[in-house]
Design an enzyme around this catalytic site. Structure first.
Site, PDB file in Angstrom:
ATOM      1  N   GLY A 195      56.992  30.932 -49.728  1.00  0.00           N
ATOM      2  CA  GLY A 195      56.738  30.487 -50.924  1.00  0.00           C
ATOM      3  C   GLY A 195      55.886  31.473 -51.935  1.00  0.00           C
ATOM      4  O   GLY A 195      55.047  32.466 -51.329  1.00  0.00           O
ATOM      5  N   ALA A 228      49.424  34.074 -55.294  1.00  0.00           N
ATOM      6  CA  ALA A 228      49.465  33.742 -54.093  1.00  0.00           C
ATOM      7  C   ALA A 228      50.809  33.827 -53.521  1.00  0.00           C
ATOM      8  O   ALA A 228      51.832  33.631 -54.003  1.00  0.00           O
ATOM      9  CB  ALA A 228      48.663  32.500 -53.867  1.00  0.00           C
ATOM     10  N   SER A 229      50.815  34.049 -52.040  1.00  0.00           N
ATOM     11  CA  SER A 229      51.957  33.978 -51.425  1.00  0.00           C
ATOM     12  C   SER A 229      51.693  33.060 -50.347  1.00  0.00           C
ATOM     13  O   SER A 229      50.527  32.812 -50.019  1.00  0.00           O
ATOM     14  CB  SER A 229      52.684  35.245 -50.779  1.00  0.00           C
ATOM     15  OG  SER A 229      51.512  35.737 -50.104  1.00  0.00           O
ATOM     16  N   LYS A 268      48.252  30.154 -47.080  1.00  0.00           N
ATOM     17  CA  LYS A 268      48.239  30.744 -48.480  1.00  0.00           C
ATOM     18  C   LYS A 268      47.160  31.968 -48.755  1.00  0.00           C
ATOM     19  O   LYS A 268      46.218  31.548 -48.271  1.00  0.00           O
ATOM     20  CB  LYS A 268      47.759  29.436 -49.519  1.00  0.00           C
ATOM     21  CG  LYS A 268      47.896  29.701 -50.954  1.00  0.00           C
ATOM     22  CD  LYS A 268      47.628  28.437 -51.717  1.00  0.00           C
ATOM     23  CE  LYS A 268      47.524  28.737 -53.281  1.00  0.00           C
ATOM     24  NZ  LYS A 268      47.511  27.653 -53.753  1.00  0.00           N
ATOM     25  N   ASP A 322      48.329  16.984 -61.243  1.00  0.00           N
ATOM     26  CA  ASP A 322      49.505  17.683 -61.297  1.00  0.00           C
ATOM     27  C   ASP A 322      50.660  17.149 -60.638  1.00  0.00           C
ATOM     28  O   ASP A 322      51.375  18.049 -59.735  1.00  0.00           O
ATOM     29  CB  ASP A 322      49.292  19.352 -61.053  1.00  0.00           C
ATOM     30  CG  ASP A 322      50.107  20.220 -61.670  1.00  0.00           C
ATOM     31  OD1 ASP A 322      50.961  19.810 -62.630  1.00  0.00           O
ATOM     32  OD2 ASP A 322      50.235  21.354 -61.025  1.00  0.00           O
TER      33      ASP A 322
END
Length: 542
Positions: A23, A28-29, A46, A143
């Protein structure tokens, strides 16, 4: 190449990575990892490149620290992604958390259709359970939307991504919010009014974050039931919202006619225009639709029959090739509308600030056909895309016919009997990988051209030069950067790879990898491309 791809990761990490990137946000990954001294548990890490995030991601070091602090403060709950640990050096901040092994929930929900009432109630029940637990800790998510709702390997709902979370209550003291955040189809109207300065007093230009979450939960329930949002945004620009507001929650829109009668009063209570009049959690839990009997829901909120649940979910995913292929739509360039997210500091901000995807390098796990001796959840490098030596062309196509994602192309509605007979877990029928993929027997050059023509037909911007056609097992990558029907950003890639079959034959796999945007909108986009390319799509029983 962005700097975050060049800087080495911290050398003293207390875990080792076991996957490529699964992701990605703009700064960020996310990778899978396990402890250094064990093979389990598998968790997600993350990785935030702090310098890049602050410089290009429009977030501060304080915001990064706040995300970590609030996530760790929430604690354990079966419907919330659990926080494990964090660490940092001068370049990187890492956060270890629970890995949602079931993948994206809304990727498995048919756009414009939704799910059966029992399935909608099950996931709404778990959504309310997770959100109410957060609120009990004084934290609001702010969110809530499909992108941030994942699944466990058993199909249970998991709330994720706390980048916009805030503490609205601490030691008995309550705090109002002023930050613009969320996604326009799911955000409460007072957040947008606050950002536009529609109110006069400074106190009126604030909102209660926990009541914003309640509104978003209502919109998510609506989407579960019908596969679409009730409006693009709750503002004067939307006639659907204006009618809803004027008629006290009574709408003539045909979407509302598909809502079960008992659920209408629940939705109106949660999506009351006046924040203070919205339903509380106690009112929701007493509502007849919430308390109705559900064959999938146990008293403790867990799933009672995961295999039948998975089968019903999969049966809903369908591509009707008798449908007329979509015609060219209005130009899908990033909107300049004042409500578009990510575009300017005064406009509504997304959870993951955007960067040009041309500048980002990343890898994605490629699911392998489960019947070819390798689990579909294990990473498959492009060099491994060939079949095992014992495989034959016939057993490859037998395996392909039993792939869950292939059932959406079948001329016979339903899930293959052999698939359900062998299934032992939810994920055996509904795997974690995305269903937005298809296979094709066409030659690579022709298929890539067909996909390019389909993108052109939908007015998706294309590079001036033709797509590169590789000579190896990776054929081509086509970048998608457009807006959806809600004028929200929709970004991703279409990856074309080869499976090498016996007798020197090939079959192409086409995967649609979403980088940013609503998963239902991404599926809607995928279906349009499939219909435009239907002559090149491999169909079981064809």
């Amino acid at each position: 190449m962005i700097q975050s791809q060049l800087d080495p990761l911290p050398a003293d990490l207390p875990f080792r990575f076991i996957s490529k990137t699964i992701g990605r946000g703009a700064y960020a990954s996310i990778k899978k990892a396990i402890p250094l001294t064990a093979s389990s548990p598998v968790f997600a890490v993350k990785l935030i490149h702090k310098g890049y995030a602050i410089k290009h991601g429009r977030i501060s070091a304080k915001q990064i620290a706040m995300e970590v602090s609030l996530h760790s403060h929430i604690g354990q709950h079966p419907n919330v992604i659990e926080w494990f640990a964090t660490g940092e050096d001068h370049v990187w901040r890492w956060i270890a958390m629970e890995y949602a092994q079931g993948g994206d929930l809304f990727d498995k929900i048919e756009a414009d259709v939704g799910v059966a009432e029992d399935i909608a109630q099950l996931y709404f029940y778990q959504l309310i359970s997770g959100v109410s637990f957060m609120h009990s800790k004084g934290i609001a998510h702010r969110d809530l939307k499909p992108e941030n709702i994942l699944m466990s390997e058993n199909g249970d709902l998991k709330l994720a991504d706390f980048g916009m979370a805030t503490m609205f209550q601490y030691k008995g003291q309550r705090k109002l919010s002023t930050t613009m955040c969320g996604s326009p189809p799911y955000v409460a109207p007072e957040v947008l009014s606050c950002g536009r300065g529609d109110r006069t007093s400074s106190e009126a230009n604030k909102y209660s974050a926990e009541l914003v979450d309640m509104w978003s939960c209502g919109v998510i329930l609506f989407v579960l039931l019908v596969g679409n949002t009730p409006w693009d945004e709750p503002t004067s620009q939307s006639w659907e919202y204006q009618e809803y507001k004027k008629m006290n929650g009574r709408s003539s829109d045909s979407l509302w006619e598909r809502i079960p009668t008992e659920a209408l009063s629940l939705l109106r209570g949660m999506m009351n225009i006046e924040p203070k009049k919205r339903f509380s959690f106690a009112q929701i839990r007493q509502h007849p639709w919430y308390t109705r009997r559900n064959k999938f829901l146990a008293a403790d909120g867990k799933i009672t029959d995961p295999l039948n649940l998975a089968t019903e979910m999969l049966e809903n995913l369908r591509i009707d090739f008798s449908q007329k292929a979509p015609s060219a739509q209005c130009v899908s360039q990033p909107s300049q509308d004042a409500m578009e997210i990510d575009s300017a500091p005064h406009r509504i901000s997304s959870t993951q600030p955007e960067t040009p995807i041309n500048d980002v390098l990343f890898d994605w796990e490629r699911p392998m056909l489960r019947s070819l001796a390798v689990s579909s959840t294990q990473p498959l490098s492009r060099a491994d895309a060939t079949l095992p030596p014992s495989a034959t062309q016939s057993n490859f196509f037998d395996a392909l016919a039993e792939e869950p994602s292939m059932s959406q192309f079948s001329q016979t509605p339903g899930v293959p009997l052999t698939l359900t007979q062998r299934a032992q877990r939810f994920r055996d029928i509904v795997p974690p990988h995305s269903f937005t993929r298809f296979f094709s027997p066409m030659p690579p050059q022709l298929l890539v051209q067909m996909i390019s023509d389909a993108l052109h037909n939908l007015n998706v911007p294309l590079p001036s030069s033709p797509p590169h056609i590789g000579q190896g097992d990776h054929v081509s990558t086509l970048k998608v950067r457009t807006v959806d029907e809600r004028k929200q950003g929709l970004h991703g890639e279409i990856l074309v790879d080869k499976y090498f079959l016996p007798a020197s034959q090939e079959l192409l796999e086409v995967r649609f990898v979403k980088l940013k945007g609503d998963p239902l909108e991404w599926r809607r986009f995928f279906k349009k491309i499939v219909l435009l390319c239907k002559d090149g799509v491999y169909k079981p029983e064809a």
